[in-house]
Motif scaffolding. Structure first.
Motif, PDB file in Angstrom:
ATOM      1  N   LEU A 154       4.250  11.337   4.459  1.00  0.00           N
ATOM      2  CA  LEU A 154       2.917  11.302   3.861  1.00  0.00           C
ATOM      3  C   LEU A 154       2.943  10.662   2.478  1.00  0.00           C
ATOM      4  CD1 LEU A 154       1.759  14.824   5.013  1.00  0.00           C
ATOM      5  CD2 LEU A 154       0.594  12.676   5.597  1.00  0.00           C
ATOM      6  N   LEU A 155       3.983  10.982   1.720  1.00  0.00           N
ATOM      7  CA  LEU A 155       4.137  10.335   0.413  1.00  0.00           C
ATOM      8  C   LEU A 155       4.348   8.837   0.565  1.00  0.00           C
ATOM      9  CD1 LEU A 155       6.369  13.029  -1.342  1.00  0.00           C
ATOM     10  CD2 LEU A 155       3.984  12.455  -1.906  1.00  0.00           C
ATOM     11  N   ARG A 156       5.112   8.466   1.587  1.00  0.00           N
ATOM     12  CA  ARG A 156       5.315   7.045   1.867  1.00  0.00           C
ATOM     13  C   ARG A 156       3.993   6.382   2.261  1.00  0.00           C
ATOM     14  NH1 ARG A 156       8.221   2.512   0.865  1.00  0.00           N
ATOM     15  NH2 ARG A 156       8.541   1.234   2.735  1.00  0.00           N
ATOM     16  N   MET A 157       3.174   7.100   3.023  1.00  0.00           N
ATOM     17  CA  MET A 157       1.876   6.574   3.423  1.00  0.00           C
ATOM     18  C   MET A 157       0.959   6.404   2.214  1.00  0.00           C
ATOM     19  SD  MET A 157      -0.627   7.915   6.484  1.00  0.00           S
ATOM     20  CE  MET A 157       0.514   7.341   7.750  1.00  0.00           C
ATOM     21  N   ALA A 158       1.079   7.326   1.258  1.00  0.00           N
ATOM     22  CA  ALA A 158       0.289   7.187   0.031  1.00  0.00           C
ATOM     23  C   ALA A 158       0.696   5.929  -0.724  1.00  0.00           C
ATOM     24  CB  ALA A 158       0.460   8.425  -0.845  1.00  0.00           C
ATOM     25  N   GLU A 159       2.007   5.640  -0.772  1.00  0.00           N
ATOM     26  CA  GLU A 159       2.490   4.426  -1.424  1.00  0.00           C
ATOM     27  C   GLU A 159       1.930   3.176  -0.748  1.00  0.00           C
ATOM     28  OE1 GLU A 159       6.704   4.294  -1.485  1.00  0.00           O
ATOM     29  OE2 GLU A 159       6.952   6.274  -2.393  1.00  0.00           O
ATOM     30  N   LYS A 160       1.809   3.236   0.575  1.00  0.00           N
ATOM     31  CA  LYS A 160       1.379   2.091   1.373  1.00  0.00           C
ATOM     32  C   LYS A 160      -0.107   2.165   1.728  1.00  0.00           C
ATOM     33  CE  LYS A 160       5.417   0.028   1.942  1.00  0.00           C
ATOM     34  NZ  LYS A 160       5.640  -1.408   1.654  1.00  0.00           N
ATOM     35  N   HIS A 161      -0.866   2.941   0.957  1.00  0.00           N
ATOM     36  CA  HIS A 161      -2.259   3.223   1.302  1.00  0.00           C
ATOM     37  C   HIS A 161      -3.083   1.949   1.517  1.00  0.00           C
ATOM     38  CE1 HIS A 161      -6.499   4.503   0.349  1.00  0.00           C
ATOM     39  NE2 HIS A 161      -6.164   5.395   1.266  1.00  0.00           N
ATOM     40  N   GLU A 162      -3.023   1.045   0.612  1.00  0.00           N
ATOM     41  CA  GLU A 162      -3.857  -0.163   0.714  1.00  0.00           C
ATOM     42  C   GLU A 162      -3.377  -1.066   1.845  1.00  0.00           C
ATOM     43  OE1 GLU A 162      -6.763  -0.661  -0.705  1.00  0.00           O
ATOM     44  OE2 GLU A 162      -6.426   1.393  -1.422  1.00  0.00           O
ATOM     45  N   GLU A 163      -2.069  -1.111   2.047  1.00  0.00           N
ATOM     46  CA  GLU A 163      -1.535  -1.928   3.147  1.00  0.00           C
ATOM     47  C   GLU A 163      -1.994  -1.372   4.494  1.00  0.00           C
ATOM     48  OE1 GLU A 163       2.834  -3.500   4.752  1.00  0.00           O
ATOM     49  OE2 GLU A 163       2.619  -2.695   2.718  1.00  0.00           O
ATOM     50  N   ILE A 164      -2.017  -0.051   4.612  1.00  0.00           N
ATOM     51  CA  ILE A 164      -2.461   0.577   5.859  1.00  0.00           C
ATOM     52  C   ILE A 164      -3.963   0.363   6.050  1.00  0.00           C
ATOM     53  CG2 ILE A 164      -2.778   2.811   7.018  1.00  0.00           C
ATOM     54  CD1 ILE A 164      -0.084   3.623   5.672  1.00  0.00           C
ATOM     55  N   ARG A 165      -4.726   0.479   4.963  1.00  0.00           N
ATOM     56  CA  ARG A 165      -6.160   0.201   5.053  1.00  0.00           C
ATOM     57  C   ARG A 165      -6.410  -1.231   5.525  1.00  0.00           C
ATOM     58  NH1 ARG A 165     -10.527   1.931   2.450  1.00  0.00           N
ATOM     59  NH2 ARG A 165     -10.675  -0.009   1.223  1.00  0.00           N
ATOM     60  N   ALA A 166      -5.602  -2.142   5.040  1.00  0.00           N
ATOM     61  CA  ALA A 166      -5.773  -3.547   5.425  1.00  0.00           C
ATOM     62  C   ALA A 166      -5.517  -3.753   6.918  1.00  0.00           C
ATOM     63  CB  ALA A 166      -4.835  -4.427   4.601  1.00  0.00           C
ATOM     64  N   ILE A 167      -4.689  -2.923   7.510  1.00  0.00           N
ATOM     65  CA  ILE A 167      -4.416  -3.012   8.945  1.00  0.00           C
ATOM     66  C   ILE A 167      -5.612  -2.510   9.753  1.00  0.00           C
ATOM     67  CG2 ILE A 167      -3.007  -2.044  10.825  1.00  0.00           C
ATOM     68  CD1 ILE A 167      -0.663  -1.985   8.783  1.00  0.00           C
ATOM     69  N   ILE A 168      -6.231  -1.431   9.292  1.00  0.00           N
ATOM     70  CA  ILE A 168      -7.293  -0.777  10.052  1.00  0.00           C
ATOM     71  C   ILE A 168      -8.676  -1.381   9.804  1.00  0.00           C
ATOM     72  CG2 ILE A 168      -8.492   1.419  10.418  1.00  0.00           C
ATOM     73  CD1 ILE A 168      -5.733   1.376  11.620  1.00  0.00           C
ATOM     74  N   LEU A 169      -8.962  -1.788   8.565  1.00  0.00           N
ATOM     75  CA  LEU A 169     -10.320  -2.203   8.207  1.00  0.00           C
ATOM     76  C   LEU A 169     -10.911  -3.282   9.107  1.00  0.00           C
ATOM     77  CD1 LEU A 169     -10.349  -2.143   4.292  1.00  0.00           C
ATOM     78  CD2 LEU A 169     -11.062  -0.385   5.920  1.00  0.00           C
ATOM     79  N   PRO A 170     -10.158  -4.315   9.518  1.00  0.00           N
ATOM     80  CA  PRO A 170     -10.765  -5.351  10.369  1.00  0.00           C
ATOM     81  C   PRO A 170     -11.276  -4.827  11.710  1.00  0.00           C
ATOM     82  CG  PRO A 170      -8.714  -6.139   9.401  1.00  0.00           C
ATOM     83  CD  PRO A 170      -8.781  -4.667   9.125  1.00  0.00           C
ATOM     84  N   THR A 171     -10.859  -3.651  12.113  1.00  0.00           N
ATOM     85  CA  THR A 171     -11.269  -3.097  13.405  1.00  0.00           C
ATOM     86  C   THR A 171     -12.493  -2.195  13.286  1.00  0.00           C
ATOM     87  OG1 THR A 171      -9.903  -1.074  13.256  1.00  0.00           O
ATOM     88  CG2 THR A 171      -8.838  -3.074  14.073  1.00  0.00           C
ATOM     89  N   LEU A 172     -13.008  -1.990  12.058  1.00  0.00           N
ATOM     90  CA  LEU A 172     -14.101  -1.048  11.827  1.00  0.00           C
ATOM     91  C   LEU A 172     -15.408  -1.774  11.534  1.00  0.00           C
ATOM     92  CD1 LEU A 172     -12.228   1.447   9.453  1.00  0.00           C
ATOM     93  CD2 LEU A 172     -12.450   1.582  11.951  1.00  0.00           C
ATOM     94  N   GLY A 173     -16.514  -1.050  11.750  1.00  0.00           N
ATOM     95  CA  GLY A 173     -17.822  -1.566  11.371  1.00  0.00           C
ATOM     96  C   GLY A 173     -18.017  -1.485   9.868  1.00  0.00           C
ATOM     97  N   PRO A 174     -19.065  -2.124   9.355  1.00  0.00           N
ATOM     98  CA  PRO A 174     -19.280  -2.193   7.889  1.00  0.00           C
ATOM     99  C   PRO A 174     -19.336  -0.829   7.216  1.00  0.00           C
ATOM    100  CG  PRO A 174     -20.735  -3.709   9.042  1.00  0.00           C
ATOM    101  CD  PRO A 174     -20.081  -2.890  10.096  1.00  0.00           C
TER     102      PRO A 174
END
Length: 536
Positions: A154-174
């Motif tokens: 979870l701490l590692r995920m917090a470090e990579k928060h923006e990178e993970i968001r960048a993976i998911i965001l293109p698949t979501l609605g506005p």
């Protein structure tokens, strides 16, 4: 355990999957494999649950045989998930309605038997898996989060928060894109799993967010104070636990892709994955639990033994299959044929046999029946057997040395055949009137059976007697319009004769070799059936 890498040369999909896993471990230098299956415990285990665990178990066994390496199967329950709606089929439903949004393990059990609704459903899951003898370790999401087993991930995920968001965001609605975070903090006052935007995700793993009332909170990602959203949660498990193999349905293809990308962003290679096809109903539509248009596991087991369900699940998992009552007889007989063939096959060829996988390499000698399930169904139909005892009286005509106590698997098949015939065969039997040509053939068949009755009765029961009767049936059918030329120029008997037997005598379109049916039913009784058909 002794490794046998040569098993990889045999054609069987569990061996192919195990080979991929063996290559993964060799590349990573690992000496132990972790398999995982996952569950959402807001509902009860179902026939798909059986299929996923059975298939995973077959790959696991194949892996151990190929490599000789140890492995574990983790049955992971996502019981920390927030309850989104209350099922209709539970008592005290108001208890659930009053606790919507909370983790399943923090909601009172409406059945009053366990410490929480999640614990109740987890117990049902474990009892389900235990009933089929699966070898697994149970894991609770609530336990893993609260005990800190995911803290470092979870701490590692917090470090990579923006990178993970960048993976998911293109698949979501506005709208969703504007608020998405892989973290779901647990509200410290209400206990609800919050789906709110993060004002800040700090490098030390602190989440800054506000609830609907505007109150601001700072929540650590560790020690069970938050959980990850679905796709991120799946990747988190793979990363934190080092999962090597997990299969999933076709409906999760996009989730596998995104979770794999998140897993790589965290710094690990995602597990080997097999995507299996979903089941279809009798009309070819996708099965839906909410529609109830499929076949439940209890219904299957009312009409056939679990080994046949294993056979159905084994067959071509990457192809869509109809899961309805009419597939059961074929699955039973396929299993019987494979088990019989397997008992006469040596390794390594045996490893290509589905029964070897279904029974984890040890096909029981009891997995045998002198009659096919389809023959039992036809026999139950023609005899109007209403109980297993009724049907056993006719089974002994074919195999007099059998009995419920000495042939337990046949006894199971007899009971299931009576139930299946009563519900699905007999109501649909509509014998038709014989044509003039068919009448002549049937009258000739009566004469031939009468003339050969003494000789047939003197023969030992079993396949030899059934073959002798089948030859008589052929001879009676060697007449126009049923003859057809053989490859050698001689005249044989076409399918029209056998179709006529089933349609006129039983009201069915097809079935097993008719000689087997007459051998089981008895010559005298069979003649009576033919005479009754001709008198209609």
């Amino acid at each position: 355990m002794t490794a046998d890498p040569m098993l990889r040369t045999q054609k069987a999909w569990p061996l192919e999957e195990a080979g991929k896993l063996a290559d993964r471990l060799a590349k990573q230098g690992k000496t132990h494999a972790l398999f995982q299956t996952g569950y959402g415990p807001s509902g009860l285990p179902h026939i798909g649950t059986f299929g996923e665990v059975a298939r995973t178990s077959w790959v696991r066994h194949a892996f151990s045989q190929i490599t000789g390496l140890p492995s574990r199967l983790l049955a992971f329950s996502d019981d920390m998930d927030g309850l989104r709606k209350a099922p209709d089929n539970v008592p005290n439903r108001e208890l659930l309605l009053a606790n919507l949004g909370k983790p399943l393990t923090k909601i009172p059990d409406p059945f009053g038997t366990h410490s929480s609704f999640g614990a109740h459903n987890n117990a049902r899951l474990r009892a389900f898996l235990d009933a089929f003898g699966f070898d697994y370790e149970f894991a609770s999401s609530t336990d893993y989060y609260s005990q800190g087993r995911f803290d470092q991930a979870l701490l590692r995920m917090a470090e990579k928060h923006e990178e993970i968001r960048a993976i998911i965001l293109p698949t979501l609605g506005p709208d969703r894109r504007a608020t998405y975070s892989p973290f779901l903090p647990i509200h410290p006052i209400t206990g609800v799993v919050m789906q709110v935007p993060m004002e800040e995700v700090r490098a030390d793993g602190t989440l800054v967010w506000r609830d609907e009332e505007g109150q601001r909170f700072e929540t650590p990602v560790t020690a069970g104070h938050c959980k990850a959203q679905w796709k991120a949660d799946w990747a988190l498990r793979w990363y934190a636990l080092g999962v090597d193999y997990e299969m999933s349905g076709k409906d999760l293809i996009d989730s596998v892709r995104l979770s794999s990308a998140i897993c790589r962003a965290l710094g690990a290679e995602p597990p080997v994955n097999l995507t299996y096809e979903l089941f279809l109903d009798e009309t070819g539509q996708k099965i839906s639990k909410s529609k109830g248009n499929g076949l439940t596991i209890d219904e299957w087991l009312r009409y056939a033994p679990p080994e046949s369900l294993g056979q159905f699940m084994y067959n071509q998992p990457t192809r869509a299959k109809r899961l309805y009552f009419d597939v059961i007889p074929r699955a039973v007989d396929e299993y019987l044929q494979n088990a019989e063939r397997g008992m006469a096959t040596a390794m390594p060829e045996l490893a290509a046999n589905p029964a070897w996988h279904i029974h984890a390499g040890d096909i029981p000698q009891s997995a045998h029946s002198p009659l096919s399930f389809q023959t039992l169904l036809n026999l139950a139909a023609v005899s109007a057997a209403e109980t297993p005892e009724d049907l056993w009286a006719f089974v002994r005509n074919y195999a007099p040395d059998t009995a419920p106590g000495t042939h337990p698997f046949l006894n199971v098949l007899v009971a299931r055949a009576v139930a299946y015939c009563e519900d699905f065969v007999r109501p649909h039997l509509k014998p038709r009137i014989a044509t003039a040509e068919e009448r002549a053939g049937l009258e000739d068949l009566i004469t031939r059976l009468q003339n050969n009755a003494a000789a047939i009765d003197a023969m030992p029961p079993g396949a030899e007697r059934a073959k002798a009767i089948q030859d008589i049936i052929y001879d009676a059918g060697r007449r126009e319009p049923f003859t057809t030329p053989n490859k050698d120029g001689s005249m044989g008997v076409g399918r029209g004769w056998f179709n006529a037997l089933y349609q006129v005598l039983l009201g069915a379109d097809e079935g097993p070799r008719f000689g087997s049916v007459i051998a089981a039913y008895g010559i005298a009784r069979s003649i009576s059936v033919i005479q009754a058909a001709l008198a209609r």
